[in-house]
Write a protein that holds these residues in place. Structure first.
Motif, PDB file in Angstrom:
ATOM      1  N   HIS A 119       0.847  -1.194   0.000  1.00  9.58           N
ATOM      2  CA  HIS A 119       0.000   0.000   0.000  1.00  9.58           C
ATOM      3  C   HIS A 119       0.876   1.234   0.000  1.00  9.58           C
ATOM      4  O   HIS A 119       1.863   1.284   0.732  1.00  9.58           O
ATOM      5  N   GLU A 120       0.513   2.201  -0.823  1.00  7.46           N
ATOM      6  CA  GLU A 120       1.231   3.483  -0.790  1.00  7.46           C
ATOM      7  C   GLU A 120       0.851   4.248   0.474  1.00  7.46           C
ATOM      8  O   GLU A 120       1.608   5.056   0.975  1.00  7.46           O
ATOM      9  N   GLY A 121      -0.347   4.000   0.960  1.00 10.34           N
ATOM     10  CA  GLY A 121      -0.782   4.609   2.219  1.00 10.34           C
ATOM     11  C   GLY A 121      -1.190   3.506   3.170  1.00 10.34           C
ATOM     12  O   GLY A 121      -0.535   2.474   3.244  1.00 10.34           O
ATOM     13  N   SER A 122      -2.280   3.697   3.887  1.00  7.98           N
ATOM     14  CA  SER A 122      -2.732   2.681   4.832  1.00  7.98           C
ATOM     15  C   SER A 122      -3.980   1.991   4.301  1.00  7.98           C
ATOM     16  O   SER A 122      -4.724   2.539   3.471  1.00  7.98           O
ATOM     17  N   GLU A 123      -4.204   0.774   4.771  1.00  3.77           N
ATOM     18  CA  GLU A 123      -5.419   0.023   4.457  1.00  3.77           C
ATOM     19  C   GLU A 123      -5.966  -0.505   5.772  1.00  3.77           C
ATOM     20  O   GLU A 123      -5.281  -1.252   6.474  1.00  3.77           O
ATOM     21  N   VAL A 124      -7.176  -0.099   6.090  1.00  3.91           N
ATOM     22  CA  VAL A 124      -7.819  -0.534   7.326  1.00  3.91           C
ATOM     23  C   VAL A 124      -9.011  -1.393   6.933  1.00  3.91           C
ATOM     24  O   VAL A 124      -9.875  -0.954   6.165  1.00  3.91           O
ATOM     25  N   THR A 147      -0.070 -11.858   6.767  1.00  2.56           N
ATOM     26  CA  THR A 147       1.197 -11.934   7.498  1.00  2.56           C
ATOM     27  C   THR A 147       1.117 -11.297   8.878  1.00  2.56           C
ATOM     28  O   THR A 147       1.994 -11.523   9.718  1.00  2.56           O
ATOM     29  N   THR A 148       0.088 -10.493   9.124  1.00  2.00           N
ATOM     30  CA  THR A 148      -0.003  -9.802  10.417  1.00  2.00           C
ATOM     31  C   THR A 148      -0.863 -10.540  11.431  1.00  2.00           C
ATOM     32  O   THR A 148      -0.845 -10.196  12.613  1.00  2.00           O
ATOM     33  N   ALA A 190      -2.938  -2.333   7.598  1.00  2.00           N
ATOM     34  CA  ALA A 190      -1.742  -2.555   6.779  1.00  2.00           C
ATOM     35  C   ALA A 190      -1.194  -1.206   6.331  1.00  2.00           C
ATOM     36  O   ALA A 190      -1.955  -0.286   6.019  1.00  2.00           O
ATOM     37  N   ASP A 191       0.129  -1.097   6.291  1.00  2.00           N
ATOM     38  CA  ASP A 191       0.771   0.152   5.872  1.00  2.00           C
ATOM     39  C   ASP A 191       1.790  -0.157   4.774  1.00  2.00           C
ATOM     40  O   ASP A 191       1.918  -1.313   4.346  1.00  2.00           O
ATOM     41  N   PRO A 192       2.544   0.844   4.290  1.00  2.00           N
ATOM     42  CA  PRO A 192       3.463   0.597   3.164  1.00  2.00           C
ATOM     43  C   PRO A 192       4.530  -0.453   3.451  1.00  2.00           C
ATOM     44  O   PRO A 192       5.112  -1.009   2.518  1.00  2.00           O
ATOM     45  N   GLU A 193       4.803  -0.754   4.717  1.00  2.00           N
ATOM     46  CA  GLU A 193       5.832  -1.752   5.025  1.00  2.00           C
ATOM     47  C   GLU A 193       5.314  -3.178   4.855  1.00  2.00           C
ATOM     48  O   GLU A 193       6.094  -4.131   4.853  1.00  2.00           O
ATOM     49  N   ILE A 194       4.012  -3.344   4.750  1.00  2.00           N
ATOM     50  CA  ILE A 194       3.436  -4.688   4.734  1.00  2.00           C
ATOM     51  C   ILE A 194       3.114  -5.117   3.305  1.00  2.00           C
ATOM     52  O   ILE A 194       2.392  -4.440   2.583  1.00  2.00           O
ATOM     53  N   ASP A 195       3.673  -6.236   2.891  1.00  2.00           N
ATOM     54  CA  ASP A 195       3.356  -6.870   1.611  1.00  2.00           C
ATOM     55  C   ASP A 195       2.582  -8.136   1.960  1.00  2.00           C
ATOM     56  O   ASP A 195       3.144  -9.060   2.543  1.00  2.00           O
ATOM     57  N   HIS A 196       1.312  -8.156   1.634  1.00  2.00           N
ATOM     58  CA  HIS A 196       0.515  -9.298   2.089  1.00  2.00           C
ATOM     59  C   HIS A 196      -0.432  -9.792   1.005  1.00  2.00           C
ATOM     60  O   HIS A 196      -0.659  -9.126   0.008  1.00  2.00           O
ATOM     61  N   HIS A 197      -0.953 -11.007   1.222  1.00  2.00           N
ATOM     62  CA  HIS A 197      -1.968 -11.568   0.344  1.00  2.00           C
ATOM     63  C   HIS A 197      -2.998 -12.260   1.232  1.00  2.00           C
ATOM     64  O   HIS A 197      -2.920 -13.455   1.497  1.00  2.00           O
ATOM     65  N   PRO A 198      -3.976 -11.481   1.715  1.00  3.20           N
ATOM     66  CA  PRO A 198      -4.964 -12.024   2.655  1.00  3.20           C
ATOM     67  C   PRO A 198      -5.683 -13.251   2.074  1.00  3.20           C
ATOM     68  O   PRO A 198      -6.046 -13.275   0.896  1.00  3.20           O
ATOM     69  N   ARG A 199      -5.881 -14.243   2.928  1.00  3.05           N
ATOM     70  CA  ARG A 199      -6.553 -15.478   2.512  1.00  3.05           C
ATOM     71  C   ARG A 199      -7.782 -15.697   3.397  1.00  3.05           C
ATOM     72  O   ARG A 199      -7.683 -15.701   4.640  1.00  3.05           O
ATOM     73  N   ASP A 209     -17.924 -17.857   3.635  1.00  2.00           N
ATOM     74  CA  ASP A 209     -17.599 -16.652   2.875  1.00  2.00           C
ATOM     75  C   ASP A 209     -17.061 -15.581   3.824  1.00  2.00           C
ATOM     76  O   ASP A 209     -17.488 -15.505   4.978  1.00  2.00           O
ATOM     77  N   CYS A 210     -16.136 -14.775   3.313  1.00  2.00           N
ATOM     78  CA  CYS A 210     -15.618 -13.656   4.108  1.00  2.00           C
ATOM     79  C   CYS A 210     -16.117 -12.354   3.482  1.00  2.00           C
ATOM     80  O   CYS A 210     -15.916 -12.118   2.289  1.00  2.00           O
ATOM     81  N   ILE A 211     -16.780 -11.545   4.268  1.00  2.00           N
ATOM     82  CA  ILE A 211     -17.207 -10.218   3.821  1.00  2.00           C
ATOM     83  C   ILE A 211     -16.506  -9.194   4.704  1.00  2.00           C
ATOM     84  O   ILE A 211     -16.524  -9.315   5.939  1.00  2.00           O
ATOM     85  N   CYS A 212     -15.861  -8.240   4.077  1.00  2.00           N
ATOM     86  CA  CYS A 212     -15.165  -7.229   4.866  1.00  2.00           C
ATOM     87  C   CYS A 212     -15.278  -5.851   4.206  1.00  2.00           C
ATOM     88  O   CYS A 212     -15.629  -5.732   3.027  1.00  2.00           O
ATOM     89  N   PHE A 213     -14.968  -4.827   4.995  1.00  2.00           N
ATOM     90  CA  PHE A 213     -15.062  -3.430   4.573  1.00  2.00           C
ATOM     91  C   PHE A 213     -13.672  -2.832   4.707  1.00  2.00           C
ATOM     92  O   PHE A 213     -13.099  -2.819   5.805  1.00  2.00           O
ATOM     93  N   ALA A 214     -13.108  -2.386   3.584  1.00  2.00           N
ATOM     94  CA  ALA A 214     -11.731  -1.885   3.593  1.00  2.00           C
ATOM     95  C   ALA A 214     -11.709  -0.415   3.198  1.00  2.00           C
ATOM     96  O   ALA A 214     -12.364   0.006   2.240  1.00  2.00           O
ATOM     97  N   VAL A 215     -10.935   0.367   3.932  1.00  2.00           N
ATOM     98  CA  VAL A 215     -10.749   1.789   3.645  1.00  2.00           C
ATOM     99  C   VAL A 215      -9.270   2.024   3.377  1.00  2.00           C
ATOM    100  O   VAL A 215      -8.412   1.665   4.189  1.00  2.00           O
ATOM    101  N   THR A 216      -8.956   2.590   2.225  1.00  2.00           N
ATOM    102  CA  THR A 216      -7.563   2.891   1.879  1.00  2.00           C
ATOM    103  C   THR A 216      -7.426   4.378   1.578  1.00  2.00           C
ATOM    104  O   THR A 216      -8.342   5.004   1.028  1.00  2.00           O
ATOM    105  N   ASP A 217      -6.258   4.938   1.940  1.00  2.00           N
ATOM    106  CA  ASP A 217      -6.026   6.363   1.652  1.00  2.00           C
ATOM    107  C   ASP A 217      -5.040   6.534   0.506  1.00  2.00           C
ATOM    108  O   ASP A 217      -4.549   7.616   0.260  1.00  2.00           O
ATOM    109  N   ALA A 218      -4.722   5.421  -0.187  1.00  2.00           N
ATOM    110  CA  ALA A 218      -3.917   5.474  -1.407  1.00  2.00           C
ATOM    111  C   ALA A 218      -4.134   4.155  -2.132  1.00  2.00           C
ATOM    112  O   ALA A 218      -4.496   3.154  -1.513  1.00  2.00           O
TER     113      ALA A 218
END
Ligand code: ZN
Length: 219
Positions: A149-154, A165-166, A177-186, A192-201
């Motif tokens: 992420h260039e910014g944060s992802e909540v 990874t977290t 998640a922030d720019p230091e985290i490279d992840h692939h959520p599973r 089923d997984c339903i989620c709400f994500a907010v990113t600032d970049a």
């Protein structure tokens, strides 16, 4: 520190997010996300109340010359506290708490999901104040491609759960998640997984399939 789950992977980051909520400094999408978290996780409300009390005490201790600003800040804190409660006009949904139903304007069952990847659907809300908000519906066991992420992802989990990874996150948990985290959520198996994500970049895809996937998902 408020435990997010057994591993408490977010720890202080979650505390910072809750403090921002108490201070009324979050973007509208993030504010709705935290309000939904507080609806699902009553144990986090005590931390928010404590932060509000600390803020109120700090204002009480301010010199008399700052009275006008003090009143404005107190009003903002009280207004913020009131927003913890669900809005009565929001549609009733067993998956999305009222604060999220209010911004989505519909129940999960009425959402016009769009294909994103095999096993992954999304519904993008209008951008607000430079932040993007997206609902994801992920089939059991499916993985979101690697990205940073260039910014944060909540991300707030609304149904099922996922791991990255977290840590491991379930309904009501917040992953940050922030720019230091490279992840692939599973997504967890079995539901089923339903989620709400907010990113600032925008997300930045990584990994060997990044170029191919980027063409598909448009990032
Ligand atoms: Zn991410």
């Amino acid at each position: 520190m408020i435990p997010n789950d057994e591993a408490a992977p977010n720890g202080s980051r979650l505390d910072e997010l809750l403090a921002g909520y108490a201070a009324g400094t979050l973007s509208p999408h993030l504010h709705s996300l935290v309000a939904a978290h507080l609806y699902l996780k009553p144990e986090s409300r005590s931390f928010v109340r404590a932060m509000e009390q600390i803020g109120a005490q700090a204002l009480e201790d301010m010199p008399a010359c700052a009275v006008a600003d003090r009143d404005r800040k107190l009003a903002a804190i009280f207004e913020s506290a009131e927003r913890v409660e669900p809005r009565p006009a929001a549609p009733v949904c067993s998956v999305m708490p009222p604060p999220l139903c209010a911004v989505a304007g519909k129940r999960v069952s009425d959402i016009p999901w769009r294909f994103k990847l095999p096993g992954v659907r999304e519904f993008r809300l209008p951008d607000q104040a430079g932040t993007e908000a997206t609902l994801y519906w992920i089939k059991p066991g499916k993985t979101i491609p690697s990205h940073t992420h260039e910014g944060s992802e909540v991300t707030l989990v609304l149904r099922g759960g996922f791991s990255d990874t977290t840590g491991h996150y379930m309904r009501g948990d917040i992953a940050i998640a922030d720019p230091e985290i490279d992840h692939h959520p599973r997504a967890d198996e079995g539901e089923d997984c339903i989620c709400f994500a907010v990113t600032d970049a925008p997300l930045r895809l990584t990994g060997p399939l990044a170029r191919f996937v980027r063409r598909i998902v448009g990032h």
